[in-house]
Design an enzyme around this catalytic site. Structure first.
Site, PDB file in Angstrom:
ATOM      1  N   GLU A 164      41.729  46.110  40.594  1.00 38.00           N
ATOM      2  CA  GLU A 164      41.783  45.460  39.273  1.00 38.00           C
ATOM      3  C   GLU A 164      41.054  46.310  38.239  1.00 38.00           C
ATOM      4  O   GLU A 164      41.536  46.496  37.121  1.00 38.00           O
ATOM      5  CB  GLU A 164      41.102  44.082  39.338  1.00 38.00           C
ATOM      6  CG  GLU A 164      41.990  42.954  39.793  1.00 38.00           C
ATOM      7  CD  GLU A 164      41.183  41.692  40.070  1.00 38.00           C
ATOM      8  OE1 GLU A 164      41.650  40.911  40.904  1.00 38.00           O
ATOM      9  OE2 GLU A 164      40.095  41.513  39.473  1.00 38.00           O
TER      10      GLU A 164
ATOM     11  N   HIS B  78      51.790  45.834  31.360  1.00 34.10           N
ATOM     12  CA  HIS B  78      52.640  46.836  32.014  1.00 34.10           C
ATOM     13  C   HIS B  78      53.145  46.260  33.331  1.00 34.10           C
ATOM     14  O   HIS B  78      52.359  45.710  34.105  1.00 34.10           O
ATOM     15  CB  HIS B  78      51.861  48.130  32.261  1.00 34.10           C
ATOM     16  CG  HIS B  78      52.767  49.313  32.462  1.00 34.10           C
ATOM     17  ND1 HIS B  78      53.619  49.418  33.537  1.00 34.10           N
ATOM     18  CD2 HIS B  78      52.971  50.425  31.704  1.00 34.10           C
ATOM     19  CE1 HIS B  78      54.300  50.548  33.442  1.00 34.10           C
ATOM     20  NE2 HIS B  78      53.937  51.172  32.338  1.00 34.10           N
TER      21      HIS B  78
ATOM     22  N   GLU C 262      39.167  41.752  49.640  1.00 33.74           N
ATOM     23  CA  GLU C 262      38.747  41.232  48.329  1.00 33.74           C
ATOM     24  C   GLU C 262      38.030  42.333  47.527  1.00 33.74           C
ATOM     25  O   GLU C 262      38.225  42.449  46.316  1.00 33.74           O
ATOM     26  CB  GLU C 262      37.827  40.019  48.537  1.00 33.74           C
ATOM     27  CG  GLU C 262      37.472  39.257  47.281  1.00 33.74           C
ATOM     28  CD  GLU C 262      38.680  38.626  46.572  1.00 33.74           C
ATOM     29  OE1 GLU C 262      39.457  37.919  47.237  1.00 33.74           O
ATOM     30  OE2 GLU C 262      38.826  38.862  45.351  1.00 33.74           O
TER      31      GLU C 262
ATOM     32  N   LYS D  33      48.429  44.553  40.678  1.00 32.93           N
ATOM     33  CA  LYS D  33      47.474  43.442  40.812  1.00 32.93           C
ATOM     34  C   LYS D  33      48.023  42.335  41.707  1.00 32.93           C
ATOM     35  O   LYS D  33      47.301  41.768  42.523  1.00 32.93           O
ATOM     36  CB  LYS D  33      47.117  42.875  39.427  1.00 32.93           C
ATOM     37  CG  LYS D  33      46.166  43.749  38.653  1.00 32.93           C
ATOM     38  CD  LYS D  33      45.674  43.017  37.422  1.00 32.93           C
ATOM     39  CE  LYS D  33      44.630  43.846  36.686  1.00 32.93           C
ATOM     40  NZ  LYS D  33      44.047  43.106  35.560  1.00 32.93           N
TER      41      LYS D  33
HETATM   42  N1  LIG Z   1      47.765  44.749  32.331  1.00 34.11           N
HETATM   43  C1  LIG Z   1      48.553  43.842  32.918  1.00 34.11           C
HETATM   44  N2  LIG Z   1      49.894  43.943  32.839  1.00 34.11           N
HETATM   45  C2  LIG Z   1      50.708  43.032  33.421  1.00 34.11           C
HETATM   46  N3  LIG Z   1      50.276  41.952  34.096  1.00 34.11           N
HETATM   47  C3  LIG Z   1      48.952  41.791  34.225  1.00 34.11           C
HETATM   48  C4  LIG Z   1      48.009  42.712  33.653  1.00 34.11           C
HETATM   49  N4  LIG Z   1      46.752  42.285  33.959  1.00 34.11           N
HETATM   50  C5  LIG Z   1      46.908  41.173  34.664  1.00 34.11           C
HETATM   51  N5  LIG Z   1      48.211  40.868  34.841  1.00 34.11           N
HETATM   52  C6  LIG Z   1      48.764  39.709  35.582  1.00 34.11           C
HETATM   53  O1  LIG Z   1      47.819  38.672  35.555  1.00 34.11           O
HETATM   54  C7  LIG Z   1      47.421  38.321  36.882  1.00 34.11           C
HETATM   55  C8  LIG Z   1      45.953  37.957  36.890  1.00 34.11           C
HETATM   56  O2  LIG Z   1      45.207  39.090  36.530  1.00 34.11           O
HETATM   57  P1  LIG Z   1      43.746  39.328  37.081  1.00 34.11           P
HETATM   58  O3  LIG Z   1      43.212  40.561  36.422  1.00 34.11           O
HETATM   59  O4  LIG Z   1      42.959  38.073  36.912  1.00 34.11           O
HETATM   60  O5  LIG Z   1      44.034  39.663  38.621  1.00 34.11           O
HETATM   61  P2  LIG Z   1      43.907  38.750  39.911  1.00 34.11           P
HETATM   62  O6  LIG Z   1      44.187  39.674  41.061  1.00 34.11           O
HETATM   63  O7  LIG Z   1      44.774  37.540  39.855  1.00 34.11           O
HETATM   64  O8  LIG Z   1      42.406  38.308  39.833  1.00 34.11           O
HETATM   65  P3  LIG Z   1      41.513  37.644  40.990  1.00 34.11           P
HETATM   66  O9  LIG Z   1      41.851  38.371  42.268  1.00 34.11           O
HETATM   67  O10 LIG Z   1      40.132  37.930  40.491  1.00 34.11           O
HETATM   68  O11 LIG Z   1      41.890  36.192  41.011  1.00 34.11           O
HETATM   69  C9  LIG Z   1      47.787  39.536  37.745  1.00 34.11           C
HETATM   70  O12 LIG Z   1      48.026  39.169  39.107  1.00 34.11           O
HETATM   71  C10 LIG Z   1      49.052  40.037  37.048  1.00 34.11           C
HETATM   72  O13 LIG Z   1      50.196  39.279  37.459  1.00 34.11           O
END
Ligand SMILES: Nc1ncnc2c1ncn2[C@@H]1O[C@H](COP(=O)(O)OP(=O)(O)OP(=O)(O)O)[C@@H](O)[C@H]1O
Length: 150
Positions: free
Chosen positions: A96, A108, A89, A115
């Site tokens: 992130e 992107h 985590e 992510k």
């Molecule tokens: N800059 C970006 N370009 C494309 N897709 C994105 C971008 N930022 C986020 N995403 C998409 O949105 C989703 C959620 O983003 P976030 O930043 O909340 O990450 P997360 O890993 O799901 O967060 P957490 O682990 O805190 O729940 C990502 O898993 C990804 O699919």
């Protein structure tokens, strides 16, 4: 001291500067390394709901394991599993931040993949942790209840 080591390294690698020379700041002592690492854990706890959930589950699992008098090896497996999930985590949180630093609010495909995969790693770890809890904590918790019922 660190600067001297980096200079020695740069010399060894035919003058190529170590990339960490570009760092804004580096930990200069073991104590400051621990301080920065602890700041990372605090940041994750304050900002990541999942990290708080993992912490609550970890405390519950360790408390239950102790109350149920699990063997030292069983407790060690539970603690190791907790450390893996919380470590993943923290890495997910770090990734992130780096992705956001790189692409900002832009969409992107590679940012999405990075992510999603990091979140997937946490999911895999958490699923394994559930299996470990089911194997080690459930039986001593459920058997006494079943014995009184049947
Ligand atoms: N800059 C970006 N370009 C494309 N897709 C994105 C971008 N930022 C986020 N995403 C998409 O949105 C989703 C959620 O983003 P976030 O930043 O909340 O990450 P997360 O890993 O799901 O967060 P957490 O682990 O805190 O729940 C990502 O898993 C990804 O699919």
């Amino acid at each position: 001291m660190t600067q001297k080591l980096l200079a020695a390294y740069a010399e060894k690698t035919s003058g190529t500067l170590h990339l960490r020379q570009r760092s804004y700041r580096m930990a200069t002592s073991l104590m400051s390394s621990f301080r920065y690492a602890w700041a990372g854990v605090q940041y994750a706890f304050q900002t990541q709901r999942n990290f708080r959930i993992h912490t609550a589950i970890a405390v519950t699992a360790i408390a239950l394991g102790s109350l149920l008098r699990l063997s030292p090896v069983e407790l060690a497996v539970i603690i190791l599993t907790i450390a893996v999930v919380m470590g993943l985590e923290l890495i997910n949180t770090a990734l992130e931040a780096v992705v956001d630093l790189t692409v900002g609010k832009e969409y992107h495909d590679l940012a999405r993949i990075a992510k999603d995969c990091a979140a997937g790693a946490v999911l895999v770890g958490a699923t394994a942790a559930l299996a470990v809890a089911a194997a080690l904590i459930l039986p001593p918790l459920v058997y006494p209840v079943l014995r009184t019922l049947f």
